[in-house]
Scaffold this active site. Structure first.
Site, PDB file in Angstrom:
ATOM      1  N   TRP A   1       0.825  -1.217   0.000  1.00 15.05           N
ATOM      2  CA  TRP A   1       0.000   0.000   0.000  1.00 15.05           C
ATOM      3  C   TRP A   1       0.849   1.253   0.000  1.00 15.05           C
ATOM      4  O   TRP A   1       1.868   1.316   0.689  1.00 15.05           O
ATOM      5  CB  TRP A   1      -0.876  -0.011   1.251  1.00 15.05           C
ATOM      6  CG  TRP A   1      -1.536   1.291   1.547  1.00 15.05           C
ATOM      7  CD1 TRP A   1      -1.031   2.314   2.303  1.00 15.05           C
ATOM      8  CD2 TRP A   1      -2.824   1.723   1.108  1.00 15.05           C
ATOM      9  NE1 TRP A   1      -1.926   3.354   2.358  1.00 15.05           N
ATOM     10  CE2 TRP A   1      -3.043   3.025   1.637  1.00 15.05           C
ATOM     11  CE3 TRP A   1      -3.833   1.135   0.316  1.00 15.05           C
ATOM     12  CZ2 TRP A   1      -4.213   3.730   1.394  1.00 15.05           C
ATOM     13  CZ3 TRP A   1      -4.989   1.852   0.085  1.00 15.05           C
ATOM     14  CH2 TRP A   1      -5.182   3.133   0.616  1.00 15.05           C
TER      15      TRP A   1
ATOM     16  N   ASP B   1       0.140   9.117   0.835  1.00 17.70           N
ATOM     17  CA  ASP B   1       0.773  10.420   0.541  1.00 17.70           C
ATOM     18  C   ASP B   1       2.229  10.398   0.062  1.00 17.70           C
ATOM     19  O   ASP B   1       3.052   9.671   0.625  1.00 17.70           O
ATOM     20  CB  ASP B   1       0.823  11.294   1.802  1.00 17.70           C
ATOM     21  CG  ASP B   1      -0.456  11.327   2.574  1.00 17.70           C
ATOM     22  OD1 ASP B   1      -1.450  10.764   2.104  1.00 17.70           O
ATOM     23  OD2 ASP B   1      -0.446  11.905   3.656  1.00 17.70           O
TER      24      ASP B   1
ATOM     25  N   ARG C   1      -0.020  17.069  12.521  1.00 13.67           N
ATOM     26  CA  ARG C   1       0.803  16.217  11.645  1.00 13.67           C
ATOM     27  C   ARG C   1       1.183  16.851  10.309  1.00 13.67           C
ATOM     28  O   ARG C   1       0.671  17.885   9.902  1.00 13.67           O
ATOM     29  CB  ARG C   1       0.075  14.898  11.383  1.00 13.67           C
ATOM     30  CG  ARG C   1      -1.317  15.032  10.789  1.00 13.67           C
ATOM     31  CD  ARG C   1      -1.941  13.645  10.605  1.00 13.67           C
ATOM     32  NE  ARG C   1      -3.306  13.713  10.113  1.00 13.67           N
ATOM     33  CZ  ARG C   1      -4.377  13.779  10.908  1.00 13.67           C
ATOM     34  NH1 ARG C   1      -4.244  13.788  12.218  1.00 13.67           N
ATOM     35  NH2 ARG C   1      -5.584  13.850  10.375  1.00 13.67           N
TER      36      ARG C   1
END
Ligand code: FRU
Length: 487
Positions: free
Chosen positions: A35, A38, A164
């Site tokens: 997977w 970003d 974050r």
């Protein structure tokens, strides 16, 4: 090296080698295995472009986040490098989330969000902090002073949990960083920090905030100057739809404004969607050696994801795009490096389109197309691509509404997902210009010299290569086609 990182490196080496080139996109970056979400750490180091990414190698679904790594000389051909970071410390036991990188003298400095899951009594707490790791372009050491920024530096009431995606840059010998956060009203804000040394940060200012008007949490900021404007990129969650400019859920936006460096004052003047398609999120930029501001995005949507069937990889990036400011818009076009991979040109000039037809030489699943449409006698123009007897995806230009629609309803999806999206487009001198990049699993449309972009995934059988053109009155089209081949 930690056991956890070593395991990931061995796993990806073995498993990515099993994926043959034919089962990957032709000119888009895809995860080595497992997977990807970003883009992270998109930056130049020692004359090469580096791309890191949110990565879970062991499955085609989101899991404990690692940082994958690759590099390229031209943004098109990528070389996989060993995974750079793994969740192997107490303070990042839940995952190493998104962040960025800079070249700093001989070293490459990575800045990332550490997510810690901690037990307090019988409750589980999540804490997000900013951390650094320093390395040589291949191997990285997490800093002994990590975390270097904790949420207690933020203004009172800011979330300790949603903090974050630091984007770092260096200017006049000082380090700066923007980070996504959530303030006391529960909605997004972007915090600016500065430092003399990358492990000693000071809070400077909240640059901009949602006030519950522009979605909830703001993720993945980037902040830079583009011509006479200052651009703050954000990826807000939980937005409400507004006209054709913003869709519901996660969007990626350009906040366009001005900036007074002396007092860190950002004044937002307007908001523009960064991409109008179905699959675009969390973009990040770098400045190339020649000064170009280049942006790359994750080609997927959290709310409405579609996956490749029968592959052991899931996740691709957009083609990197050059940003520029024109006609009061942030514009974007594919990096010019793609032009070196063009071959087999075909061209039709001023051809009249009415009844649905194919054009000899114009078909395929790895294409760079330039198209312009003229005429006053038609209302709707339709172009089908990636078509076979049963399947197609369609680009529809509605002149009366002034809209361009991408529709993948019949692309072979087997889930009831969102299949179409539209954007407003304008004609320039009575002409609509489109640049369309078609890869095996994606379609990227750039309207009017890059004024708007529209990115969407398709996972139609790769043997569906037909294209047709039709219009409800006489439309006149110029079309140039190149095949893209990457050896
Ligand atoms: C955005 C995001 C980031 C976070 C990462 C986790 O897509 O939610 O905010 O750092 O993904 O994988």
């Amino acid at each position: 090296m930690s056991e956890i990182l070593n395991k990931a490196r061995e796993y990806e080496k073995e498993e990515s080698a099993k994926i043959v080139k034919e089962n990957r996109p032709v000119f888009h970056f895809s995860t080595p295995v497992g997977w990807l979400n970003d883009p992270n750490g998109f930056s130049d180091y020692k004359g090469e472009h580096h791309l890191f990414f949110q990565y879970y190698p062991y499955g085609t679904y989101w899991g404990p986040m690692h940082w994958g790594h690759a590099k390229s000389k031209d943004f098109i051909k990528w070389e996989y490098l060993p995974a750079a970071l793994a969740p192997d410390e107490d303070y990042d036991n839940f995952g190493v989330f998104s962040g960025s990188a800079i070249e700093d003298g001989e070293e490459q400095v990575l800045v990332y969000t550490a997510v810690e899951e901690r037990k307090e009594g019988n409750k589980k707490l999540i804490r997000q902090t900013q951390c650094i790791a320093v390395g040589d372009g291949m191997n990285y050491r997490k800093h002994k002073n990590n975390p270097v920024i904790k949420a207690d530096l933020l203004p009172e009431g800011s979330s300790l949990e949603d903090f974050r995606d630091p984007k770092i840059w260096k200017e006049d010998d000082r380090y700066y960083m923007v980070v996504g956060s959530r303030n006391a009203d529960g909605s997004g804000q972007i915090a600016l920090f500065s430092a003399e040394k990358p492990d000693e940060w000071k809070f400077e200012k909240i640059l901009d905030k949602s006030e519950n008007k522009v979605g909830r949490m703001w993720e993945c900021p980037d902040f830079f100057n583009l011509s006479e404007k200052q651009i703050l990129i954000i990826s807000p969650q939980e937005m409400e739809a507004e006209g054709l400019e913003f869709h519901a859920g996660n969007n990626a936006l350009f906040l366009v404004g001005s900036y007074e460096k002396e007092n860190f004052n950002f004044t937002r003047e307007n908001i523009q969607s960064a991409d109008y398609g179905l699959d675009f999120y969390a973009p990040q930029t770098l400045v190339a050696e020649d000064g170009r501001r280049v942006m790359i995005g994750w080609m997927q949507s959290w709310d409405n994801p579609i996956y490749p069937a029968n592959h052991s990889w899931s996740g691709m990036m957009t083609l990197p795009r050059e940003l520029f400011y024109k006609n009061e818009r942030v514009c974007q076009l594919p990096v010019r490096e793609i032009e070196a991979y063009r071959k087999n040109e075909a061209f039709y000039g001023n051809i009249c389109i009415e009844e649905e037809r194919e054009l000899a030489g114009i078909s395929g699943r790895s294409l760079d197309l330039e198209l312009s449409l003229k005429g006053n006698e038609y209302k709707k123009f339709r172009m089908k691509l990636a078509a076979d007897e049963r399947h197609y995806s369609e680009i529809v230009y509605d002149r009366t509404e002034g809209t361009l629609t991408f529709d993948r309803t019949y692309s072979g999806l087997r889930k009831d997902s969102i299949t179409a999206r539209s954007m407003k487009v304008r004609e320039e001198n009575n002409e609509l210009n489109l640049r369309i990049l078609i890869d095996k699993y994606s379609v990227e449309i750039f309207a009017n010299g890059g004024e708007q972009a529209m990115t969407s995934l398709i996972y139609t059988d790769v043997n569906a290569t037909k294209m047709t053109f039709a219009s409800d009155g006489k439309a006149y089209m110029d079309i140039k086609k190149y095949e893209i081949e990457v050896k």
